[in-house]
Scaffold this active site. Structure first.
Site, PDB file in Angstrom:
ATOM      1  N   HIS A 340      59.448  45.833  54.838  1.00  0.00           N
ATOM      2  CA  HIS A 340      59.701  45.051  53.634  1.00  0.00           C
ATOM      3  C   HIS A 340      58.952  45.513  52.384  1.00  0.00           C
ATOM      4  O   HIS A 340      59.341  45.171  51.264  1.00  0.00           O
ATOM      5  CB  HIS A 340      59.369  43.581  53.908  1.00  0.00           C
ATOM      6  CG  HIS A 340      60.429  42.641  53.448  1.00  0.00           C
ATOM      7  ND1 HIS A 340      61.233  42.908  52.359  1.00  0.00           N
ATOM      8  CD2 HIS A 340      60.816  41.434  53.895  1.00  0.00           C
ATOM      9  CE1 HIS A 340      62.068  41.897  52.176  1.00  0.00           C
ATOM     10  NE2 HIS A 340      61.842  40.993  53.095  1.00  0.00           N
ATOM     11  N   PRO A 426      78.200  27.730  47.289  1.00  0.00           N
ATOM     12  CA  PRO A 426      77.973  27.762  48.748  1.00  0.00           C
ATOM     13  C   PRO A 426      76.497  27.881  49.119  1.00  0.00           C
ATOM     14  O   PRO A 426      76.022  27.200  50.027  1.00  0.00           O
ATOM     15  CB  PRO A 426      78.758  28.998  49.210  1.00  0.00           C
ATOM     16  CG  PRO A 426      79.837  29.153  48.177  1.00  0.00           C
ATOM     17  CD  PRO A 426      79.214  28.730  46.884  1.00  0.00           C
TER      18      PRO A 426
END
Length: 619
Positions: A340, A426
């Site tokens: 990451h 959404p």
């Protein structure tokens, strides 16, 4: 470490020059009073009134005219003028490189992709050859500057992270790690690392004229690697990289004292990416017992990509420090694990979309009749100290894996299309559902972070979108109250979803609060000041104790993403909304008695159905 800082700087500059940055504006420093006011608003659903009042006084003092906040803000604005991005380097250092927790589970996200249609090692190697060729095809586009510029809402996005995905690796250190980028558009490393049965190989993937190997050439080389890696009695060196960073940093120094080890480790670190050829072990076994249970199978596969399944399974086939690791099992399972500090979800999604499209094409290239050199096996000299390091790493990884509870499920009652028809976002809708489910399980709301991309800005990484909002809390409290009418609940839900969408918009525009607050704190530390009181306040501790770590997978395919919770008593919830269904993965730690991934998953599924029922009472 034998790595010159000049080289590090040069390679990053090369990446930046390539990155269309000129068309992307610098990241703004948000106004101080705006951030402080939004911070107080974010605390309202989490704190009782007396504690909130106490914190309000601390925040007002910090932000008063001529106060410490103003001074730090001025320095941040100055920093923004003289740096590529005022927060990204600090963020990577603070959130990743100084973090001492293991990369496995705690940091590296995994993406599990839809099962391929092969069930043995032959199919595994054919698919792996195609996969390698597809990734090299993507890399060629990045290197040549031909990768299409990406846009969001009509605005160009920063493309800087793409060149850094390849030939990069994290290096452990005693106090903090660093990331090394060996990639250069010309004359960069020309090999990948292939791991099978805990054995590492250097596989050159370019011909002497610089052209990439064809699929059939790669396939021939993978067959050679397979024939050289039968034995399973080898020490799983990769498991060392799963250790606590301080422990691994010390072991790394011991390991590299030996010349052979140093050469092997450097070749892994410099490689373009790593391919992990996993053996069937538990995967096939679980496929057999889960034949009737797709959910259990998808949970097992997500775990397999995330950590390798344990020391008796495929965890030794990983090098967790590597930026990109593709995993291909013998049973058709496959996926990707990424580090990451260097990689973020959206660029990874772009890479995966390209690879999936590439995999649909037939291999038209004829293999040149040139004899290829044998792939080079990487050897390790293991003395008693290293042997002890390995034994400890094995024990610790198995403890971590046994502590992690993973639950994946595919919610099939509706997808993003239904929510869009209601004229709602959404993502915001799902976030409200997650908080509702958490409330139903724990009878309280908690600090939750959703990740938003800041690629609209030069060198931008991420910020958080915080929940719950006041509107969310009002809706959640009303939802299971029989005295509240359906119409009122619908209205409260719309307000909760819209409030979250406003926060999302603010974060995307660089006006989020979390990176700004962190910047103010780090600026004080950089100036040698004591940490300002606003950050020592218990409210700040509570507000940044993320019991819900959430993330949306921006993928066009049925992939499942997963990572571990940020805190011991928390959850991580990833979701991938498709047109008519949504994939979820939920993780929690077994050592915490309060959290239960399966219970939250079942409650979330019920909560989503209940929200659907709110709009379609006849369903």
């Amino acid at each position: 470490l034998g790595i010159t800082p000049e080289f590090l700087t040069l390679s990053v500059q090369a990446a930046r020059r390539q990155a269309h940055s000129s068309s992307v504006p610098p990241q703004p420093v948000p106004p101080l009073l705006q951030t402080l006011q939004r911070y107080l608003t974010a605390l309202e659903p989490l704190l009782p009134p007396d504690e909130l009042e106490h914190t309000r006084r601390i925040v007002q003092k910090f932000g008063c005219p001529g106060g410490l906040g103003e001074k730090l803000q001025r320095e941040l604005i100055k920093r923004a003028k003289h740096s590529h991005n005022w927060i990204s380097d600090w963020w990577v250092q603070w959130a990743y490189l100084e973090c001492r927790q293991p990369l496995a589970v705690h940091s590296n996200p995994a993406i599990s992709l839809p099962k391929r249609d092969f069930t043995d090692w032959r199919g595994q190697l054919v698919f792996a050859s195609k996969l390698i060729a597809g990734v090299l095809d993507f890399k060629a586009r990045v290197d040549s500057g031909k990768l299409a510029l990406e846009y969001m809402r009509g605005q160009p996005l920063c493309m800087e992270l793409f060149p850094q995905l390849f030939s990069s690796c994290r290096i452990p250190g005693p106090k903090h790690d660093l990331v090394v980028h060996y990639g250069r558009p010309r004359r960069g490393p020309a090999h990948i690392t292939v791991v099978r049965n805990y054995q590492f190989f250097q596989l050159d993937v370019y011909n002497s004229d610089g052209t990439p190997l064809t699929e059939s050439q790669i396939h021939a080389q993978l067959l050679r690697i397979r024939s050289q890696s039968w034995k399973t009695d080898k020490q799983p060196m990769g498991i060392l990289t799963s250790e606590h960073r301080h422990t691994w940093g010390q072991a790394y120094t011991r390991l590299l004292r030996d010349k052979i080890n140093k050469e092997s480790v450097r070749l892994i670190e410099k490689s373009i990416f790593t391919l992990c050829l996993d053996s069937p072990s538990s995967a096939v076994y679980f496929h057999l017992i889960c034949a009737g249970d797709g959910l259990m199978y998808s949970s097992r596969m997500a775990a397999q990509i995330l950590h390798g399944g344990g020391t008796f399974s495929n965890s030794g086939n990983r090098w967790f420090d590597k930026t990109l690791q593709f995993v291909v099992g013998e049973d058709g399972s496959w996926g990707l694990l990424y580090e990451h500090a260097t990689a973020e979800g959206p660029p990874i999604a772009t890479l995966l979309d390209h690879v999936l499209e590439y995999c649909k094409k037939p291999d038209r290239m004829r293999a040149p009749l040139v004899p290829l050199p044998m792939p080079k096996k990487l050897y390790f000299y293991i003395n008693s100290e290293i042997k002890w390091d390995l034994e400890m790493a094995k024990q610790n990884l198995d403890i971590l894996i046994n502590d992690l509870d993973i639950k994946c499920f595919n919610f099939q009652c509706f997808g993003k299309e239904f929510v869009k028809q209601l004229k709602l976002s959404p993502n915001s809708f799902i976030q409200v559902a997650i908080q509702l489910a958490y409330y139903r399980v724990h009878s309280e709301v908690c600090a939750a972070c959703d990740i938003t991309s800041l690629r609209m800005f030069q060198g931008g990484r991420t910020d958080y979108i915080r929940s719950p909002t006041n509107q969310m809390l009002s809706f959640i409290r009303a939802f299971d109250d029989g005295a509240v009418s359906r119409e009122a609940k619908v209205q409260l839900l719309r307000e909760a979803v819209d409030a979250y969408s406003v926060l999302t918009e603010q974060s995307l525009m660089g006006q989020g609060i979390d990176r700004h607050l962190l910047g103010l704190k780090l600026q004080a530390i950089e100036e040698g000041l004591s940490v300002p009181r606003i950050f020592m306040d218990t409210a700040y501790g509570l507000a940044t104790h993320w019991k819900l770590r959430t993330g949306q997978v921006p993928a066009n395919t049925d992939s499942v993403m997963c990572f571990g919770p940020l805190v011991p008593d928390g959850y991580a919830v990833c979701y991938n909304p498709q047109q008519d269904h949504v994939h979820f993965s939920i993780t929690a730690f077994n050592c915490c008695e309060e959290t239960n991934a399966e219970k939250l998953a079942l409650t979330l599924e019920r909560s989503l159905r209940d929200l659907q029922e709110l709009f379609q009472p006849t369903v």
